[in-house]
Motif scaffolding. Structure first.
Motif: not given
Length: 725
Positions: A597-613
């Protein structure tokens, strides 16, 4: 900036050396046999009794400071037709072997395997690799750039693997007509690699520092022939195919388009080291289709070439430049248009010179007005110093009988021609610690002149504890590579990277350390347009599992309007500035388990003061050696101000690999891509009824998720046969 380029030139000129090959003392004497050798995985022929033995392997991983714990013995001989090898791979610990399946060209790190790396010109740069996993799945590829193996290459050879309580045995025969070599050279570079997952040990016949792959040709020993290898004589192969099938477009309610095609490839050995490939009416329907990916990038994505005709000596054409500055990318040829015919001459002229010439002709397409086009490519490479080379590349795309409109108010759909010419220097020190590249390119396109140059260079130092890279690039505003892959223009780029490794003397962790990187983009006035700063810390465990965590600081000034969801909605304005911070994690489980098994994560802000998870994962299970199951999923949650609001989409996939023998393969994969609103199903049956001769049955479906309906469907049957003399 001029001082920066001058510094690179000074460093590049000082590093090359005429040092002797590192493992010159390792010699394996090769003697001809007149006795028969049957490739059956049994060392019971008398021919094997009069051979030298390569043994007492060195450990490369987990640590390169001792002899290997796993015992491996290798013998080689030859006759007028074939080069033979047998490897006895003894078990160091009790228990079964570990493999994924019987599928050809397996994943190196997930299989107990034995590999041969062969350098027939002893130039420590180019060669061939052959091998198998412990269940008998074959591995073959061409080698370039000192250690890279292109597994898309496929040719004729035979092998057999047998198993008993104390060892597994790999035996093979490689016809001399399969490989390229200079017939009067009696010393080839050679090395043998063994991976044993029970002990998590990778070993090599010659000693190799752990930071380099066992495929590193700089660390090969010598295969010493008792006489020059035999001439291949008239080395001609003809590979015809016949194809039938049908394609139905349900979205546009078109009738079934029935496929009836025939064509052929021809391989002619001009010399034992220089090959002429011809193709007439080629078809590539047996090639695996590209997997769908979630795309949140501003620029075009890259998908690798898999078509067999383009693969032998592909590095001569495809390795010029960088991953994102490719003046030649063969997938541009025959993109949604039939290829009528093509010819390619490639290989070695002698130990120091390599040449590649290619000419391809495509048909016209009346529906889009695309004219017939000719693609002519020339590559010339000269070896210098210990392992370095200088290369010249010329690419010409010409539209035939094409007369664009003279109305300048309406842009022309196609250009009359596009040409690229470039010069490149590739640095590789004798011990492989220093590597680098420097190149310059110029394009020629109608109605474009000035600012059409590319210049780039990098230098890398790699030791056991340090990996340091410095790279710079410049791409002019009007540089155009229509037969290449250059997704971005009009920028300067600087990219320093530094990694440090620590090695605990005991415990679960084998190595760990930080990696610091910054990528800085500037416009032609040296004003910042993008940067990406990352600080990562990675752990490699003794079980071969890995874990890494990364902190990200990113800034973007949009050069074009961009939809941050890439779903065809509203766009952010050109020139707007965006800055965010995020963190990422990545984990891969130990490969020797039948459940991975494998996993990856990404969390934080994004374009136009938005967020991306983003959360992505993959699980696999194998019933070795016959069945491999794989399932993966990726979920994106994008939160932006209006008019986008919240956007969520999944990418879900599954894959089945069924390998009844190492000659009969069935694969199926399914993907649901919510971002592109598409469901894809692809299945492929392959029967290798003779070496390099195949029957393919390929079925493909694409569906619209809601309302659920068929978009298009295709069924193709193809038969190929490899005949040679």
């Amino acid at each position: 900036m001029k001082n920066f380029y001058l510094l690179f030139l000074i460093i590049f000129s000082c590093l090359p050396a005429f040092a002797q090959k590192k493992n010159e003392a390792y010699q394996l004497q090769l003697r001809k046999t007149t006795l028969p050798v049957e490739v059956d995985g049994l060392m019971n022929e008398e021919a094997w009794q009069n051979t030298d033995v390569a043994k007492d392997f060195f450990m490369v991983l987990p640590m390169d400071t001792s002899r290997a714990k796993t015992r491996t013995e290798v013998r080689m001989t030859y006759d007028d037709k074939n080069l033979y090898l047998i490897a006895l791979c003894y078990h160091a610990l009790p228990g079964p072997y570990y493999v994924e399946s019987l599928r050809r060209d397996f994943s190196f790190g997930k299989n107990d395997n034995f590999l041969l790396f062969m350098d027939p010109f002893d130039d420590q740069t180019n060669g061939f690799s052959f091998g198998a996993n412990a269940a008998g799945a074959q591995w073959d590829g061409t080698m370039h750039s000192g250690s890279a193996v292109d597994l898309n290459w496929d040719n004729k050879w035979v092998s057999k693997v047998t198993n008993d309580a104390e060892k597994w045995v790999f035996e093979m025969a490689i016809p001399f007509t399969t490989i390229r070599y200079k017939k009067d050279i009696t010393r080839w570079g050679i090395n043998f690699s063994r991976l044993d997952l029970k002990t998590t040990e990778k070993s090599s016949w010659t000693p190799i520092p752990r930071q380099f792959p066992t495929a590193s040709l700089a660390y090969t020993g010598n295969l010493v022939w008792d006489q020059p290898p035999p001439s291949t004589g008239a080395n001609i192969s003809v590979i015809p195919y016949v194809l039938g099938g049908g394609v139905k477009n349900y979205e546009q309610n078109k009738p079934v388009d029935y496929l009836r095609k025939a064509g052929a490839d021809v391989k002619i050995g001009i010399t034992s080291a220089l090959n002429l490939d011809l193709t007439i009416n080629p078809d590539f329907s047996q090639v695996d289709v590209d997997r769908q990916v979630t795309n949140l990038e501003r620029f075009e994505l890259f998908f690798p070439e898999r078509r067999q005709f383009f693969l032998e000596n592909a590095d001569l054409f495809a390795n010029f430049g960088y991953a994102n500055i490719r003046p030649f990318f063969s997938r541009r040829i025959g993109l949604n248009v039939p290829i009528r015919a093509g010819a390619r001459l490639s290989g070695k002229i002698n130990k120091d010179w390599r040449i590649g010439l290619m000419d391809m002709q495509t048909a016209s397409v009346d529906e889009t007005g695309l004219p017939a086009q000719n693609f002519a490519i020339m590559s010339l490479q000269r070896r210098v110093f210990a392992r370095s080379n200088i290369g010249l590349l010329f690419v010409n795309k010409e539209s035939l009988n094409y007369h664009p409109k003279q109305d300048t108010a309406a842009p022309n759909a196609y250009t009359r021609f596009n040409r690229n010419v470039g010069l490149e220097y590739n640095l590789a020190s004798a011990n492989n610690v220093w590597t680098g590249k420097a190149f310059v390119l110029k394009s020629f396109t109608p109605d474009k002149s000035g600012q059409d140059l590319v210049q780039a260079a990098h230098l890398q130092y790699k030791s056991r504890k340090w990996d340091i890279l410095l790279q710079e690039e410049y791409v002019g505003k009007n540089f155009t590579a229509e037969v290449g892959y250059v997704p971005r223009n009009n920028y300067y780029k600087i990219n320093p990277v530094a990694s440090r490794f620590f090695f605990p003397k005991s415990g679960r962790i084998l190595s760990h350390g930080p990696k610091l990187s910054t990528i800085q983009y500037f416009d032609d006035k040296f004003k910042s347009t993008d940067y990406l700063n990352t600080l990562a810390y990675a752990f490699a465990f003794r079980t071969q599992s890995t874990f890494a965590v990364t902190l990200v600081d990113e800034y973007v000034k949009l050069l074009q309007p961009f939809d941050p969801t890439n779903t065809g909605r509203e766009t952010l304005a050109r020139g707007t500035r965006h800055h965010w911070k995020a963190w990422r994690t990545e984990y891969f489980s130990k490969p020797q388990s039948v459940f991975t098994y494998a996993f990856s994560t990404r969390s934080g802000s994004y374009y136009a003061d938005g967020s991306l998870t983003n959360v992505a994962g993959e699980v696999g299970y194998r019933f070795q050696p016959y069945v491999k199951l794989l399932a993966n999923a990726s979920y994106n949650d994008i939160r932006l101000p209006e008019p986008w609001g919240n956007t969520n989409f999944w990418l879900v996939g599954s894959q089945l690999d069924l390998t009844l023998t190492n000659k009969i393969f069935f694969s199926s994969f399914f993907q649901y891509n919510e971002q592109t609103n598409n469901i894809n199903l692809n299945t492929r049956f392959q029967w290798r009824y003779q070496p390099a001769s195949d029957l393919f049955i390929v079925y493909t479906d694409n569906y619209l998720p809601a309302p659920f309906s068929v978009r298009n469907r295709a069924l193709v049957l193809k038969l190929t046969y490899w005949w040679n003399r």
